[in-house]
Design an enzyme around this catalytic site. Structure first.
Site, short mmCIF file in Angstrom:
data_model
loop_
_atom_site.label_atom_id
_atom_site.label_comp_id
_atom_site.label_asym_id
_atom_site.label_seq_id
_atom_site.Cartn_x
_atom_site.Cartn_y
_atom_site.Cartn_z
N HIS A 1 18.51 -31.18 14.01
CA HIS A 1 17.69 -30.21 15.23
C HIS A 1 16.68 -29.94 14.41
O HIS A 1 16.20 -28.62 14.49
CB HIS A 1 19.00 -28.86 15.43
CG HIS A 1 18.38 -28.70 17.16
ND1 HIS A 1 17.34 -28.03 16.62
CD2 HIS A 1 18.83 -27.94 17.83
CE1 HIS A 1 16.66 -27.73 17.93
NE2 HIS A 1 18.23 -27.33 18.85
N GLU B 1 15.28 -34.47 18.19
CA GLU B 1 16.72 -33.72 17.95
C GLU B 1 16.91 -35.41 18.05
O GLU B 1 18.01 -36.01 18.87
CB GLU B 1 17.40 -33.30 18.46
CG GLU B 1 16.40 -31.56 18.30
CD GLU B 1 17.02 -30.77 19.18
OE1 GLU B 1 18.69 -30.59 19.58
OE2 GLU B 1 16.40 -29.97 19.81
C1 BG6 Z 1 17.91 -27.72 21.58
C2 BG6 Z 1 18.89 -27.08 22.95
O1 BG6 Z 1 19.16 -28.04 21.14
O2 BG6 Z 1 18.50 -26.55 21.44
C3 BG6 Z 1 18.13 -26.22 24.14
O3 BG6 Z 1 18.34 -28.48 23.69
C4 BG6 Z 1 18.84 -24.86 22.61
O4 BG6 Z 1 19.22 -25.96 24.96
C5 BG6 Z 1 18.00 -24.87 21.73
O5 BG6 Z 1 18.34 -23.73 24.24
C6 BG6 Z 1 18.45 -23.41 20.73
O6 BG6 Z 1 19.90 -22.98 20.74
P1 BG6 Z 1 20.02 -21.96 19.74
O7 BG6 Z 1 21.87 -22.06 19.54
O8 BG6 Z 1 19.66 -22.68 18.53
O9 BG6 Z 1 19.23 -21.00 20.65
#
Ligand code: BG6
Length: 304
Positions: A173, A273
């Site tokens: 990510h 990602e």
């Molecule tokens: C992204 C998702 O990969 O991560 C989103 O597609 C999400 O929906 C974002 O809001 C952040 O996620 P987190 O759990 O780190 O707040």
């Protein structure tokens, strides 16, 4: 290469340990918490080319905002246990440092994780999908290698070390820094089907960010380009072992609603990602392994 890296213990109030990597081609930082990369600065760059929030929280029970979280063994909410943490347990777990070496691509750091690592609810035993008809023990071994060089190479390898089949989702990510997200474009996904959670730009064109974009491309090619004329930079991404991509920018309202995200910081980042999720979930029989990774390479755009 005894001098290629140092380990700095307990550097944050949360007591999280990280490795600082100093190599000829790049410097970088990776936390044992989540195997989370928070900095990568190739030689010649003034700043890190992974984005980190000024409001990031460094604590055991929290995922670090920005850098390169690993989503494993599920992506987003876990369908069987939606009350559990988002994006799996890997980014909340303490990984083991397994070694570092100089390679042609830069300094490679390897971290490891298995079911014996402390994990948030529901724990590793219930974290994988299994076939209820099947019997046996759920065990796994994950290895994550980060190579800090002129490119950033992140590679997650999972082996089923148990005695029954396991299914899981996974994503790398990465948060990329941009000059102004409203001026950048992402190309490589034009014409591929996606599921939109936010409300982003039009189909069939390179992606533009004029509102929240939260798109899952469950099946898409391995190469993407993030073009940022304001920074004079293009990132070329090449994934491996992933079925598709997620593209995310929270934009104004969602950023304001997140406690670990500065109100204006949505302007300066975008997440791209490589992911395998849903029907493209990865299934491993006992003894099988799967690797999922991405190579991110920055290039200077020619002057116009
Ligand atoms: C992204 C998702 O990969 O991560 C989103 O597609 C999400 O929906 C974002 O809001 C952040 O996620 P987190 O759990 O780190 O707040």
């Amino acid at each position: 290469m005894a001098d290629a890296f140092t380990i700095v213990p307990g550097a944050y109030a949360g007591g999280l340990r990280y490795l600082d990597v100093i190599g000829d081609a790049a410097t970088g930082r990776v936390f044992l918490h989540g195997a989370h990369v928070t900095s990568w600065r190739p030689d010649g760059e003034d700043e890190s080319l992974v984005w980190l929030s000024e409001r990031a929280i460094f604590a055991d029970e929290t995922a670090i905002r920005g850098g390169v979280p690993i989503c494993f063994p599920w992506f987003g909410p876990n369908r069987p246990t939606p009350e559990g943490p988002a994006h799996g347990l890997a980014r909340l777990s303490e990984w083991r440092f397994e070694g570092a070496a100089e390679t042609d691509a830069g300094v490679a750091v390897t971290l490891g994780l298995d079911q014996d690592a402390p994990a948030a609810v529901p724990g590793w035993g219930a974290a994988f999908r299994v076939d209820e008809q099947d019997e046996g023990e759920v065990r796994f071994q994950a290895r994550y290698t980060v190579t800090f060089g002129s490119s950033l190479t992140t590679s997650l390898s999972v082996t089923n070390t148990g005695s029954r089949a396991i299914g899981f989702e996974a994503a790398i990510h990465t948060y990329y820094p941009v000059s102004d997200v409203r001026q950048v474009s992402v190309s490589g996904l034009e014409g591929y089907p996606f599921v939109e959670r936010g409300a982003g730009g039009g189909a069939g064109e390179p992606i533009r960010f004029t509102r929240e974009v939260d798109r899952v491309y469950p099946a898409a090619p391995s190469a993407l380009r993030l073009t940022d004329p304001g920074a004079g930079r293009r990132f070329t991404l090449e994934s491996s072992g992933a079925a598709g991509w997620v593209v995310w920018n929270p934009f104004r309202d969602k950023a304001a609603a997140m406690g670990d995200f500065g109100d204006e910081e949505w302007r300066s980042m975008v997440c791209l990602e490589p992911v395998s999720l849903g029907e493209a979930m990865i299934w491993l029989q006992p003894g099988q392994s799967h690797g999922l990774g991405v190579v991110s390479t920055p290039q200077t755009l020619p002057d116009r």
